[in-house]
Write a protein that holds these residues in place. Structure first.
Motif, short mmCIF file in Angstrom:
data_model
loop_
_atom_site.label_atom_id
_atom_site.label_comp_id
_atom_site.label_asym_id
_atom_site.label_seq_id
_atom_site.Cartn_x
_atom_site.Cartn_y
_atom_site.Cartn_z
N ASP A 1 5.41 7.03 -2.15
CA ASP A 1 5.66 7.31 -3.57
C ASP A 1 4.86 8.54 -3.99
O ASP A 1 3.70 8.70 -3.58
CB ASP A 1 5.25 6.11 -4.44
N GLU A 2 5.47 9.41 -4.80
CA GLU A 2 4.83 10.65 -5.20
C GLU A 2 3.63 10.44 -6.14
O GLU A 2 2.90 11.38 -6.42
CB GLU A 2 5.84 11.58 -5.88
N TYR A 3 3.46 9.22 -6.62
CA TYR A 3 2.29 8.91 -7.46
C TYR A 3 0.98 9.13 -6.69
O TYR A 3 -0.03 9.52 -7.26
CB TYR A 3 2.40 7.46 -7.95
N VAL A 4 1.01 8.94 -5.37
CA VAL A 4 -0.20 9.04 -4.55
C VAL A 4 -0.62 10.50 -4.42
O VAL A 4 0.21 11.39 -4.19
CB VAL A 4 0.03 8.44 -3.15
N GLU A 5 -1.93 10.75 -4.57
CA GLU A 5 -2.47 12.10 -4.39
C GLU A 5 -2.96 12.24 -2.95
O GLU A 5 -3.87 11.52 -2.52
CB GLU A 5 -3.63 12.33 -5.36
N ASN B 1 -0.35 2.12 -13.58
CA ASN B 1 0.34 3.03 -12.67
C ASN B 1 0.99 2.25 -11.53
O ASN B 1 2.13 2.54 -11.13
CB ASN B 1 -0.64 4.06 -12.11
N ASP B 2 0.28 1.24 -11.02
CA ASP B 2 0.85 0.40 -9.96
C ASP B 2 2.07 -0.35 -10.46
O ASP B 2 3.02 -0.59 -9.71
CB ASP B 2 -0.20 -0.61 -9.46
N VAL C 1 0.88 -1.17 0.00
CA VAL C 1 0.00 0.00 0.00
C VAL C 1 0.91 1.21 0.00
O VAL C 1 2.04 1.15 0.51
CB VAL C 1 -0.97 0.03 1.21
N ALA C 2 0.46 2.33 -0.59
CA ALA C 2 1.34 3.49 -0.76
C ALA C 2 0.69 4.76 -0.24
O ALA C 2 -0.53 4.92 -0.30
CB ALA C 2 1.70 3.64 -2.24
N VAL C 3 1.56 5.65 0.26
CA VAL C 3 1.16 6.98 0.70
C VAL C 3 2.15 7.97 0.09
O VAL C 3 3.21 7.58 -0.41
CB VAL C 3 1.17 7.09 2.24
#
Length: 875
Positions: free
Chosen positions: A261-265, A282-283, A230-232
């Motif tokens: 990761d900067e991909y997360v908004e 994207n994942d 999971v990402a933040v």
């Protein structure tokens, strides 16, 4: 060819005969000719699975207009036809036919399947070609190509090997778009996004240390079986202390990391996202950055595979329902939020596309895309309309590597072989038999075929003989114009641009002319689900090909959609009938007489006017066609034919041809014949059948209209003074006729006309025309007249006309008639106003009924006003 015209125009009787005449004459064929300039269009190859639809009809009509126009201008004009093998669509049709027989691809093997496919192609592949001929398409059928013919197949292999050796084609594991129904990879450009009802499932993922949970939301809970993190966002203060810890994946029980990761908004949802590298593009990229495992949990049919634990064997949507139930039972489901979102679907079968990791062949796009962008920016390729540039740039500058392998048997098989002994990959233009590394003969060719668009990207030059340096290639390449719908800019246009630059070192075409879609009369896109599709072949059968073609181009502007209706086609048919009747009128007056197709030495005012108008229209149409303004060009021609030629000049010519002056009558016959013959040349690209038939029946020079010279503007034949003078006369005639119509005076009731003007010469020259067309018993022209009271007056910019009232009406009878008519109109108006003042009616009647009553009331008010004005004029 017949020199007689039937009493009524019958498209069915004319069109097939005329098309056979063109074919027998070889008029469609083009050869390299150093004495001529080349002009080339390659047809967007229709699928062999297809049959003519309105999009095709519009596309082919526009190409045919351009090619016929250029042919008439003296170019060696090549319209190169062909068809596309359409790998996915064709294979699906053959598989369906086999299913009805109770057999599968595996039952008969690859060779048996391909044998059936070629038989299917031979049986059905030419259907759309015959339909294009019904439309009047003047393609060079001697050069008909097919994307899987020997020449095109050789070009495909040559390109594959060339790009592979340059490192621009590679094989690797990446996330791709997978259609579970077609059972193959598809490119990004083949994914349509459709708005669908969906849900956000808000879930709890427990922290592995037992200190709580982290909340996230997903639209595809079935893919959680393949979560590997999971990402933040790294700057999100809420979760900074959790990065590096682990959560327990609900239902699965394994621990997965929390990554940053900067991909997360941060401001979207909870700011936490699940990462499923095998099932989200994207994942996948996030997973590569963080070296996450890639776990594929679905097979190629969208069924949960062995990695899905107890859900294995379930279709994805069935698994989703069970997973949500289990999440709820386990206390992991927080809430379900209904949403509408865009879902990727296969552009062919509309099945929801599943992103999945797969080993495929790819083309590196970045080094190919940059020069393809530059040639448009530099103006070497021009897009019509210009706004398409931005769409092209946006796609090309954000392009991803192109997945070119397809899990199909019908198509160009990938020319790659794998050695079973040493693992070497051999890519070759010829079939490989021996491994160059270890000498083994245990080679296996790749099972996949190439994306259909890989071969059609080479279309502008492979069809001209490349990789051989043929005379046709040297003469006709680069092509001039590509005509296509704006919805195909990514599929085909962009790929042809970078392919032409890479393999030919030159642009594939100079101009791309984008047209819009054909919609129904309500503006809706035509589709099977709406049941609003219209079969062009049926329209041709009912109205004729010319009427369909004219309808499709009328009002059309580059890049904009158009609406289609039966009423528009009927109007186009009426236009064809108008031209036919005008031609028959000319025949009635020239048959049995020597009438050359040339202008007389002396031209009257009306002759100068029509000749001048013709040359002006010819000049303007050429300018419009040069700018691809086909709709504007044909509108100007329509007005000239209907108004100037049929409604005015023919009526003017009748007077002279029925008169006693034979030299004047002969001059009128010549001008009629010359104008009709040359006007048919202007109309020919738009309505080829009827124009050829009429042209052949009239005096003419040359063997066929299709190769007659396009009319060029002749400044010596432009008479602006005559146009100005004739306009004054026409305005007077129109004003008199309008006034008589307002007063309900029948044409049989002649009236004397007094014309006051400072420019008597023009009116005097057309005195007979004014008398006949304005229904006058006599015409007097001077600077001023004393006509007494009660005369009806008409005023134009150049004159004032007087009609004695006694000549027009029985004043007493007309007063009585108008008085009675006024009483009736007022009575009807009172009834309407009473209804509108009725509260019960206004509150209960449907809105459309109320609107209709109001509209009727406005019409009645205008009628009362006009009658009152007429009464006032009589008193």
């Amino acid at each position: 060819m017949s020199t007689e015209l039937l009493k009524a125009y019958e498209p069915k009787e004319v069109e097939r005969r005329i098309y056979d005449f063109w074919m027998q004459g070889g008029y469609f064929h083009a050869e390299p000719d150093p004495e001529k300039k080349p002009y080339t269009i390659v047809i967007p190859p229709p699928n062999i699975t297809g049959q003519l639809h309105m999009g095709h009809a519009l596309d082919e009509t526009m190409q045919d207009i351009l090619i016929r126009w250029k042919r008439m201008q003296g170019y060696s004009a090549l319209w190169l036809p062909g068809t596309d093998h359409a790998s996915i669509a064709t294979e699906a049709k053959i598989v369906e036919a086999m299913r009805k027989e109770g057999i599968t691809k595996d039952d008969i093997g690859r060779e048996g399947f391909l044998k059936r496919a070629w038989e299917w192609k031979e049986k059905f592949g030419g259907r759309i070609i015959e339909q294009l001929k019904l439309l009047g398409s003047s393609c060079d059928w001697d050069r008909l190509r097919f994307t899987m013919d020997e020449g095109c197949s050789q070009a495909v292999r040559h390109v594959f090997v060339k790009l592979y050796e340059k490192g621009l084609i590679y094989r690797g594991e990446r996330i791709i778009n997978w259609c579970p129904n077609c059972r193959t990879a598809i490119s990004d450009a083949e994914v349509d996004f459709e708005e669908k009802e969906g849900s956000f499932w808000h879930l709890r993922y427990p922290l592995a240390d037992g200190s709580g949970f982290i909340e996230l939301a997903t639209t595809r809970p079935e893919t959680m079986l393949g979560d590997t993190a999971v990402a933040v966002h790294p700057e999100d203060e809420r979760y900074r202390g959790l990065v590096g810890k682990k959560v327990v994946l609900p239902l699965v029980g394994k621990e997965i990391p929390i990554i940053a990761d900067e991909y997360v908004e941060m401001d979207f949802g909870t700011g936490v996202v699940k990462i499923t590298p095998a099932h989200d593009p994207n994942d996948f990229e996030v997973g590569r950055r963080h070296n996450l495992p890639v776990l594929n949990v679905m097979d190629d049919g969208g069924i949960i595979n062995e990695n899905g634990g107890k859900y294995a064997g379930m279709p994805a949507l069935e698994a989703r329902k069970q997973i949500v139930k289990d999440l709820d039972a386990g206390g992991f489901l927080i809430k379900i939020e209904p949403i509408k979102h865009n879902v990727g679907t296969c552009c062919r079968c509309h099945t929801v596309v599943e992103p999945r990791v797969s080993t495929q062949w790819f083309v590196k796009m970045e080094p190919l895309a940059e020069p393809a962008v530059n040639v448009v920016k530099e103006g070497k390729i021009k897009f019509i309309p210009e706004r398409m540039d931005k769409i092209y740039y946006n796609w090309m500058e954000n392009i991803k590597d192109w997945c070119i392998s397809r899990q199909l048997w019908w198509g160009h098989r990938i020319p790659a072989w794998y050695c079973a002994d040493c693992g070497e990959t051999i890519v070759s233009e010829t079939d490989a038999n021996i491994c160059p590394k270890c000498g083994s003969r245990h080679l296996r060719q790749d099972e996949d075929t190439l994306d259909t668009w890989f071969s059609s990207a080479l279309w502008p030059f492979s069809t001209l003989g490349w990789p051989e340096n043929t005379e046709e290639l040297k003469y006709f390449y680069p092509t001039d114009t590509l005509v296509t719908g704006y919805d195909i800019i990514f599929f085909w246009v962009a790929r042809m641009v970078f392919s032409g630059l890479e393999h030919m070192g030159e642009i594939p075409f100079k101009t791309v002319f984008f047209h819009g879609l054909v919609r129904d009369s309500q503006g809706r896109k035509m589709s099977k689900s709406l049941g609003n599709g219209i079969d062009p072949v049926e329209v041709i059968d009912q109205y004729g090909a010319d009427a369909l073609r004219f309808t499709l181009v009328t009002g059309n502007s580059p890049g904009n959609d158009m609406r289609f209706s039966d009423e528009k086609v009927a109007a186009s048919r009426n236009f064809a009938n108008k031209i036919w009747n005008a031609a028959r009128f000319i025949h009635m007056n020239i048959d049995g007489k020597e009438v050359p197709c040339s202008l007389p030495e002396a031209l009257s005012l009306e002759d100068q006017w029509i000749v001048s108008r013709f040359h002006a229209v010819a000049r303007e149409m050429t300018e419009n066609l040069d700018k691809f303004e086909l709709g504007i060009a044909v509108a100007k021609l329509y007005d000239f034919i209907w108004d100037d030629f049929c409604d005015w000049y023919i009526e003017l010519a009748k007077i002279r041809m029925n008169g006693e002056d034979e030299s004047s009558a002969q001059a009128a016959r010549q001008v009629l014949t010359w104008t009709m013959s040359n006007t048919l040349k202007l109309l020919h690209p738009f309505m080829p059948f009827i124009t050829e038939e009429i042209w052949q029946s009239l005096p003419h020079e040359g063997e066929a209209l299709i190769v007659a010279g396009w009319p060029e503007y002749d400044e010596k034949m432009y008479f602006p003074e005559a146009e100005a003078e004739m306009t004054k006369v026409m305005e007077l005639i129109t004003a008199v006729r309008t006034r008589r119509s307002e007063m309900n005076v029948p044409p049989s009731k002649k009236a004397h006309l007094y014309v006051e003007t400072a420019d008597a010469e023009a009116f005097a020259a057309e005195r007979d025309a004014i008398a006949r067309l304005a229904y006058c018993s006599g015409v007097e022209i001077g600077e001023s007249f004393q006509v007494g009271e009660g005369a009806v007056t008409v005023v134009t910019a150049a004159c004032r006309g007087y009609l004695p009232m006694d000549d027009l009406v029985d004043k007493k009878a007309e007063l009585a008639r108008l008085t009675k008519e006024l009483e009736n109109a007022k009575k009807q108006l009172q009834n309407v106003e009473a209804k509108l003042g009725n509260e019960t009616f206004m509150s209960k009647a449907p809105q459309n009924v109320v609107d209709g009553v109001k509209a009727n009331g406005e019409k009645l008010k205008e009628k009362v006003r006009m009658i009152e004005e007429s009464l006032k004029a009589l008193q």
